[in-house]
Design an enzyme around this catalytic site. Structure first.
Site, PDB file in Angstrom:
ATOM      1  N   GLY A  10     -53.423  21.632 -61.987  1.00  0.00           N
ATOM      2  CA  GLY A  10     -54.549  22.055 -62.290  1.00  0.00           C
ATOM      3  C   GLY A  10     -54.436  23.339 -63.587  1.00  0.00           C
ATOM      4  N   ARG A  72     -52.643  15.897 -62.893  1.00  0.00           N
ATOM      5  CA  ARG A  72     -51.948  16.020 -61.484  1.00  0.00           C
ATOM      6  C   ARG A  72     -51.138  14.815 -61.180  1.00  0.00           C
ATOM      7  NH1 ARG A  72     -53.291  20.193 -58.796  1.00  0.00           N
ATOM      8  NH2 ARG A  72     -55.464  21.002 -59.136  1.00  0.00           N
ATOM      9  N   ASP A 103     -47.494  24.679 -57.297  1.00  0.00           N
ATOM     10  CA  ASP A 103     -46.131  24.049 -56.728  1.00  0.00           C
ATOM     11  C   ASP A 103     -45.894  22.971 -56.757  1.00  0.00           C
ATOM     12  OD1 ASP A 103     -44.601  24.838 -54.540  1.00  0.00           O
ATOM     13  OD2 ASP A 103     -45.863  23.516 -53.103  1.00  0.00           O
ATOM     14  N   THR A 125     -50.967  29.385 -61.084  1.00  0.00           N
ATOM     15  CA  THR A 125     -52.055  28.570 -60.223  1.00  0.00           C
ATOM     16  C   THR A 125     -52.875  29.924 -59.974  1.00  0.00           C
ATOM     17  OG1 THR A 125     -52.626  27.923 -57.968  1.00  0.00           O
ATOM     18  CG2 THR A 125     -50.522  29.008 -58.282  1.00  0.00           C
ATOM     19  N   ASP A 127     -54.486  29.869 -57.296  1.00  0.00           N
ATOM     20  CA  ASP A 127     -54.434  30.297 -55.896  1.00  0.00           C
ATOM     21  C   ASP A 127     -53.505  31.231 -55.598  1.00  0.00           C
ATOM     22  OD1 ASP A 127     -56.209  28.086 -55.485  1.00  0.00           O
ATOM     23  OD2 ASP A 127     -54.868  26.870 -54.633  1.00  0.00           O
ATOM     24  N   ASP A 129     -50.250  31.134 -54.788  1.00  0.00           N
ATOM     25  CA  ASP A 129     -49.535  30.688 -53.635  1.00  0.00           C
ATOM     26  C   ASP A 129     -48.160  30.182 -53.901  1.00  0.00           C
ATOM     27  OD1 ASP A 129     -50.243  28.258 -54.654  1.00  0.00           O
ATOM     28  OD2 ASP A 129     -51.063  27.418 -52.782  1.00  0.00           O
ATOM     29  N   ARG A 171     -56.439  26.507 -51.396  1.00  0.00           N
ATOM     30  CA  ARG A 171     -56.280  25.264 -50.419  1.00  0.00           C
ATOM     31  C   ARG A 171     -55.129  25.866 -49.044  1.00  0.00           C
ATOM     32  NH1 ARG A 171     -54.307  20.830 -54.312  1.00  0.00           N
ATOM     33  NH2 ARG A 171     -53.282  22.765 -55.440  1.00  0.00           N
TER      34      ARG A 171
HETATM   35  O1  F6P Z   1     -55.001  24.802 -58.778  1.00  0.00           O
HETATM   36  C1  F6P Z   1     -55.546  25.061 -57.590  1.00  0.00           C
HETATM   37  C2  F6P Z   1     -56.815  24.555 -57.221  1.00  0.00           C
HETATM   38  O2  F6P Z   1     -57.707  24.940 -58.114  1.00  0.00           O
HETATM   39  C3  F6P Z   1     -57.014  24.571 -55.759  1.00  0.00           C
HETATM   40  O3  F6P Z   1     -57.704  25.549 -55.547  1.00  0.00           O
HETATM   41  C4  F6P Z   1     -58.067  23.602 -55.642  1.00  0.00           C
HETATM   42  O4  F6P Z   1     -58.284  23.074 -54.328  1.00  0.00           O
HETATM   43  C5  F6P Z   1     -57.477  22.372 -56.742  1.00  0.00           C
HETATM   44  O5  F6P Z   1     -56.852  22.911 -57.696  1.00  0.00           O
HETATM   45  C6  F6P Z   1     -58.724  21.596 -57.116  1.00  0.00           C
HETATM   46  O6  F6P Z   1     -57.862  20.416 -58.047  1.00  0.00           O
HETATM   47  P1  F6P Z   1     -58.697  19.479 -58.827  1.00  0.00           P
HETATM   48  O7  F6P Z   1     -58.944  20.269 -59.972  1.00  0.00           O
HETATM   49  O8  F6P Z   1     -57.794  18.527 -59.197  1.00  0.00           O
HETATM   50  O9  F6P Z   1     -60.063  19.121 -58.397  1.00  0.00           O
END
Ligand code: F6P
Length: 341
Positions: A10, A72, A103, A125, A127, A129, A171
């Site tokens: 992301g 992704r 990650d 990220t 997040d 994490d 997440r």
């Molecule tokens: O990059 C992490 C994140 O922002 C998470 O917090 C979230 O669940 C996910 O990406 C959303 O991903 P996408 O942009 O693929 O919907």
């Protein structure tokens, strides 16, 4: 040296600061050639290159997203994409790869390093994490956005005597929820680290509204789950790639509160707003520091490492040791969110 550069997973604010630093430090300080790949590992598999020079990084520092694009996608042995990565590294005569990612990207980077490619990784990220680093690029901006949203929700909650449920990203860990919850004065923070009890939550809200307030703010991380055996059953909704469907836990918590308390309750799902727009100075500085450190590491012949913020210092940590281990919010911080409710 010829150095490949990619951003995977992301996007987030601050990536362009890191790209800019890699290009400036790599070309300016060492005379390296920087070969960008479009759309993360996908671009490495497809040989989709974008050589990066000074003209590509002009004015990108305050711009969100990533000028290289991202995806992704992670290379795997089973479908031949790992071999395709190795073939591109050879075809482009790359001496090393700098991978900026969360990650998933770092896990893939660690496997590419095992296959013999020199790799230095940079954690990003919202997040926050990624294990081994105090901060990842993007987190600081996301907390700012979420806090501002909570401040705004606060005034309308109070005017309407409402319970406001605000779902934020996160997440596997509740870093955004806990930090924005503390900074934004939320009454309750639900994080993945501590499965919640809906009965306790409802009891708390009833007591608060009876005793001293007519409104409440409940922050829910998207990965929050109810405690096993509690009176709320919930199965996380997952999308095509196993990703959490935004809004699913927020919607459910909001509905349970409304039904069980009778309080006027509304849901706000912040979603990708948290990942967009201008990076804060902290993220610009972090991206810049990680970019410079990554180029220094590659130039010194170091491989299989990740740049990491440890206290005041940027250090290098073993990629294999941190990849695939989500960093959770520590009890001390969870407690602050609890006691300030
Ligand atoms: O990059 C992490 C994140 O922002 C998470 O917090 C979230 O669940 C996910 O990406 C959303 O991903 P996408 O942009 O693929 O919907």
């Amino acid at each position: 040296m010829r150095i490949g550069l990619l951003t995977g997973g992301g996007d987030c604010p601050g990536l362009n600061a890191a790209i800019r630093a890699v290009v400036k430090q790599g070309t300016g300080e060492y005379g390296h050639t920087i070969i960008g790949f479009r759309n993360g590992w996908r671009g490495v598999v497809d040989g989709d290159v974008h050589p990066l020079g000074r003209q590509d990084i002009r004015n990108v520092l305050p711009v969100g997203g990533t000028l290289l694009g991202t995806a992704r996608f992670h290379p795997r042995e089973e479908d031949g994409s790992m071999d395709a990565v190795l073939a591109t590294v050879e075809a482009e005569h790359l001496d090393a790869l700098i991978c900026i990612g969360g990650d998933g990207t770092l896990h893939a980077a660690s496997r590419v390093a095992e296959a013999g490619v020199k790799i230095v990784a940079i954690p990003k990220t919202i997040d926050n994490d990624v294990e081994g680093t105090d901060l990842s690029i993007g987190f600081h901006t996301a907390v700012n956005i979420a806090t501002e949203a909570l401040d705004r929700v606060h005034t309308t909650a109070e005017s309407h005597n409402r319970v406001m449920v605000v779902e934020v990203m996160g997440r596997h860990a509740g870093w955004i929820a806990v930090n924005s919850g503390i900074a934004g004065g939320a009454e309750v923070v639900l994080a993945p680290e501590e499965p919640f009890d809906i009965d306790q939550l409802v009891k708390f809200l009833r007591h608060r509204h009876r005793a001293h307030a007519n409104f409440s703010i409940v922050v829910v991380a998207e990965g929050a789950v109810p405690r096993e055996g509690s009176s709320m059953e919930f199965t996380q909704q997952l999308g095509r790639f196993g990703e959490i469907v935004a809004g699913s836990i927020g919607e459910r918590v909001s509905a349970e509160i409304a039904e069980r308390t009778g309080f006027d309750t509304r849901l706000t799902v912040l979603g990708h707003v948290q990942r967009g727009g201008e990076p804060t100075p902290t993220d610009r500085i972090l991206g810049s520091r990680f970019g410079v450190a990554a180029v220094d590491a590659v130039s010194a012949g170091t491989s299989g490492v990740m740049t990491a913020l440890r206290g005041e210092r940027v250090k290098l940590v073993s990629l294999a040791e941190v990849a695939g281990r989500p960093k959770r919010v520590p009890e001390e911080l969870l407690r602050v969110a609890r006691v300030l409710a």
